[in-house]
Write a protein that holds these residues in place. Structure first.
Motif, short mmCIF file in Angstrom:
data_model
loop_
_atom_site.label_atom_id
_atom_site.label_comp_id
_atom_site.label_asym_id
_atom_site.label_seq_id
_atom_site.Cartn_x
_atom_site.Cartn_y
_atom_site.Cartn_z
N LEU A 125 35.33 39.14 39.08
CA LEU A 125 34.56 38.83 40.02
C LEU A 125 33.62 38.23 39.07
CD1 LEU A 125 33.92 41.67 41.56
CD2 LEU A 125 35.20 40.55 42.13
N ARG A 126 32.53 36.90 39.52
CA ARG A 126 31.56 36.72 38.65
C ARG A 126 30.82 35.53 40.15
NH1 ARG A 126 34.33 31.93 35.95
NH2 ARG A 126 33.86 30.49 38.01
N ASP A 127 28.91 35.70 39.53
CA ASP A 127 28.47 35.53 40.47
C ASP A 127 29.22 36.06 42.16
OD1 ASP A 127 26.83 34.60 38.90
OD2 ASP A 127 28.07 31.81 38.59
N ALA A 166 37.15 33.80 32.46
CA ALA A 166 37.37 33.55 33.97
C ALA A 166 36.09 34.72 33.99
CB ALA A 166 38.35 34.88 34.33
N MET A 167 35.63 35.05 33.17
CA MET A 167 34.10 36.12 33.62
C MET A 167 33.01 35.39 33.27
SD MET A 167 35.06 39.64 31.37
CE MET A 167 33.39 40.41 31.08
N THR A 222 35.71 36.39 44.34
CA THR A 222 36.63 36.86 43.39
C THR A 222 37.11 35.45 42.20
OG1 THR A 222 37.18 37.68 45.38
CG2 THR A 222 38.83 37.64 43.89
N ILE A 223 37.29 34.99 41.41
CA ILE A 223 37.69 34.74 40.91
C ILE A 223 38.81 35.11 40.75
CG2 ILE A 223 37.60 33.31 38.90
CD1 ILE A 223 34.64 32.89 39.96
N GLU A 224 39.73 35.49 39.86
CA GLU A 224 40.93 35.52 39.96
C GLU A 224 41.82 36.72 39.79
OE1 GLU A 224 42.73 33.54 37.14
OE2 GLU A 224 41.29 34.19 35.65
N THR A 225 42.96 37.33 40.28
CA THR A 225 43.22 38.86 39.96
C THR A 225 45.24 38.75 38.49
OG1 THR A 225 42.95 39.33 41.99
CG2 THR A 225 44.75 40.67 41.14
N LEU A 226 44.69 39.37 38.04
CA LEU A 226 46.37 38.81 36.85
C LEU A 226 46.34 40.25 36.65
CD1 LEU A 226 43.50 37.57 33.71
CD2 LEU A 226 44.72 36.20 35.84
N CYS A 266 36.65 43.41 36.47
CA CYS A 266 35.17 43.18 35.31
C CYS A 266 34.57 41.71 36.11
CB CYS A 266 36.91 41.99 33.84
SG CYS A 266 37.78 43.54 33.62
N GLY A 267 33.30 41.50 35.45
CA GLY A 267 32.53 40.54 35.49
C GLY A 267 31.87 40.69 34.28
N GLU A 268 30.64 39.65 34.33
CA GLU A 268 29.57 40.34 33.70
C GLU A 268 28.43 41.07 34.26
OE1 GLU A 268 27.97 36.77 32.28
OE2 GLU A 268 28.12 35.66 33.44
N ASN A 269 27.83 41.51 34.16
CA ASN A 269 26.26 42.30 34.54
C ASN A 269 25.74 41.62 35.83
OD1 ASN A 269 25.94 43.87 32.01
ND2 ASN A 269 25.81 44.97 33.29
#
Length: 509
Positions: free
Chosen positions: A216-218, A240-241, A221-225, A37-40
């Motif tokens: 993911l962001r920018d 997180a996104m 990797t931010i985190e894995t849940l 997951c993550g923003e465009n």
């Protein structure tokens, strides 16, 4: 044998100095569904293209291990040879070939140097049964809907003895029924030991289907849940996104609604090929200055057909009915007439109809209103650049310059370019067809803000959406459509999903 089938470590990828991936690491367990997951623009699709060999080894930094062995894919054929198959958001099927031909294209079943068509069709039939698609293998792809085409893509992947299946936004263009069927198939593949990576903006689907979620962001990797943990909620993933809480999914708005600006009476449209079939049947509606009016309906209800036929008769034949702007009858016989009368239509299919994907941002922003930039028939390129650049800043389009190619932007930024194009045309009435389709929650919030600002400027805004929470969150009034007829008109304060669905499924009397 390790339970980790895929390990990606410190993956970095640049495009002309812009960092798309910045040290991304991720592990995927065998036989699980792993969501990303993550923003465009967060780097999700880029990461999967690195994995599958679309971006070959040497064009990025970092390392990849598959089934415990280091790999360096030079092409997509290399990854498929090991059982990694990617299905892109834009399906890669040949419309004029049969289902069977598409399934085995590039992997033909041969006998003494010739294609064995009997075996090809038999094997295709078995694969179609495996994905739950009851179709003749000889059927042409162009005769199938998008949902069935997705299943053909998965059947094609299964023909390659897939071990790791990557699905990029697999339900973005599907209705609820097709989406549910596809998610059920992914669950079935998991039970057969096939590992899946799924990229999606639909968080409810992610929480239903995924075992693990990497955010993911920018490009990082931010985190894995663990998606089965009670702490893993939509709100947690969104935070997180986007790096912040979106306590309210819709920006605050104080409506200031004026006089009626646009009205359509007794609008009827027939199918462009099957001229005996009525697609829009005697539709009447209105929208006032400063008002956001929503249109809700199931797939095939006639919402887009209504919008396109009003916008310069872009769809349909034998069109009848009357349109009024500020109480005065107007002719909308061509797109040019529609634009001159203050209408704008942002299509639901931005990639096919809304944008010139090989053109830059400047070309796209100016496309609907070149007359505003010409003098003695010559385009003022300096002014065109300045206009496009002002919209890049105003709409927060994430691109280093307006010379950036539009097709390389993320979906959310492409949508902002579409809106910029139509806002620059100076419309009084904007019809926005699925304005947030395939866009992440952060970009959606920005688009909602733009829509609210347009209404605050006194423009009449019509929003067509398949997402009922979106319609309810944005609109001041909502019309429902079923089988080409307007079946209900609901005020904002009375709108619930149950009420709208009741009218949306009303059918003909």
């Amino acid at each position: 044998m390790s339970n980790v089938i895929l390990r990606m470590v410190d993956i970095s990828k640049d495009f002309s100095g812009v960092k798309a991936l910045d040290g991304v690491s991720m592990e995927v367990e065998r036989g699980k569904v792993h969501a990303i997951c993550g923003e465009n623009g967060a780097g999700k699709s880029t990461l999967m293209k690195v994995l599958s060999g679309v971006y070959p080894a040497g064009s990025f930094d970092g390392s990849i291990e598959f089934e415990g062995e280091p790999v360096a894919f030079r092409s997509i054929n290399d990854s498929e040879h090991l059982g990694i198959v990617i299905i892109h958001q834009e399906l890669a099927l040949s419309p004029y070939l049969s289902v069977a031909e598409n399934i085995f294209l590039g992997n033909e079943i041969q006998n003494r140097g010739r294609i064995d068509w009997n075996r090809t069709n038999r094997e295709a039939q078995l694969l179609l049964a495996r994905v739950g698609l009851d179709e003749n293998p000889a059927t042409k792809i162009l005769e199938l809907g998008v949902g069935k085409q997705q299943l053909v893509e998965i059947a094609k992947a299964l023909s390659k003895r897939v071990k790791l299946l990557i699905l990029d936004e697999p339900t973005a263009a599907l209705n609820d029924e097709d989406s549910s069927h596809l998610l059920g198939l992914i669950e079935q593949l998991r039970s057969q030991g096939i590992t899946c990576i799924i990229i999606s903006h639909k968080l409810k689907e992610i929480l239903r289907i995924a075992d693990t979620v990497t955010i993911l962001r920018d490009g990082k990797t931010i985190e894995t849940l663990d998606s089965h943990s009670p702490d893993t909620t939509e709100r947690r993933i969104i935070r997180a996104m986007v790096g912040r809480d979106l306590n309210n999914m819709f920006p605050p708005r104080e409506p200031h609604i004026g006089e009626e600006m646009f009205r359509v009476e007794n609008w009827t449209v027939h199918h462009p090929v099957d001229v005996g079939r009525t697609v829009v049947d005697d539709a009447s509606f209105s929208v006032r200055a400063g008002e956001i009016v929503g249109f809700a309906g199931l797939m095939g209800a006639g919402r887009t057909e209504l919008a396109m036929s009003i916008f310069g008769r872009s769809y349909g034949t034998d069109i009848s009915g009357t349109a009024y702007k500020n109480g005065r009858q107007v002719n909308l016989r061509t797109v040019d007439e529609a634009i001159k009368n203050g209408l704008a239509y942002a299509t639901e299919d931005r990639k096919r109809y809304g944008l010139n994907l090989i053109g830059d941002i400047t070309v796209n922003v100016s496309a609907a209103a070149l007359s505003r930039l010409t003098k003695l028939g010559v385009i003022d390129r300096n002014r065109e650049y300045k206009v496009a650049d002002s919209y890049r800043h105003k709409m927060n389009i994430k691109a280093p310059t307006v010379a950036s190619i539009t097709g390389k932007l993320s979906g959310g930024n492409q949508q902002k370019v579409v809106l910029s194009k139509w806002i620059f045309s100076g419309p009084d009435i904007l019809i926005l067809d699925e304005p947030t389709r395939g866009i992440d929650v952060g970009a959606k919030y920005e688009i909602y803000g733009i829509i609210n600002e347009l209404a605050a400027q006194g423009k009449a805004v019509i929003v067509i959406s398949s997402e009922l929470p979106e319609i309810i969150g944005l609109a001041d009034r909502i019309y429902t459509i079923s089988e080409g007829r307007i079946t209900g008109e609901v005020a904002r304060e009375d709108a619930t999903q149950e009420t709208l669905m009741h009218y949306m499924t009303a059918g003909r009397n």
